[in-house]
Design a protein around this motif. Structure first.
Motif: not given
Length: 122
Positions: A1-8, A22-25, A27-32
């Motif tokens: 999932m991390n690789v898919l998130l990073f690629a997106t 892309g930058l916010m995606l 950061r927000i998913l990591h923080d939540v």
């Protein structure tokens, strides 16, 4: 999932007009997800005795609220200072990189942090 998130995120940043999304995606998913884990950890660790100085100082407030309020307060102060003083901006960048590295170590092995948080249904 991390690789898919990073690629997106990379596609959004470099191959679309939505670089900020892309930058916010990421950061927000990591923080939540981080807050879910840390609040779960801190709540379990401090259930019978409040170990943290901040949690002991405000015993009438729930641990999850103190965790969130403290993190947002520190982030707001650092952001404010980093926007005004260049070396603090570089310090925040270094702390952020160290944060990601430390998380990769803390949550992988049999560390003390993992003893207060269940990663599976039991």
């Amino acid at each position: 999932m991390n690789v898919l998130l990073f690629a997106t995120a990379l596609v959004l940043i470099f191959h679309s007009p939505y670089a900020l999304a892309g930058l916010m995606l990421v950061r927000i998913l990591h923080d939540v997800s981080g807050f879910v884990v840390y609040i779960g950890h801190d709540t379990a660790r401090n259930k019978t005795r409040r170990w943290n100085v901040l949690y002991r100082a405000l015993p009438f407030l729930p641990v999850w609220l103190l965790n969130l309020a403290f993190a947002l307060g520190v982030a707001a102060a650092l952001t404010y200072c980093a926007n005004r003083i260049a070396w603090i901006g570089w310090l925040v960048t270094g702390i952020t990189l160290a944060h990601y590295y430390m998380e990769s170590v803390i949550w992988r092995g049999p560390t003390p942090h993992r003893q207060h948080f269940k990663f599976h249904a039991a």
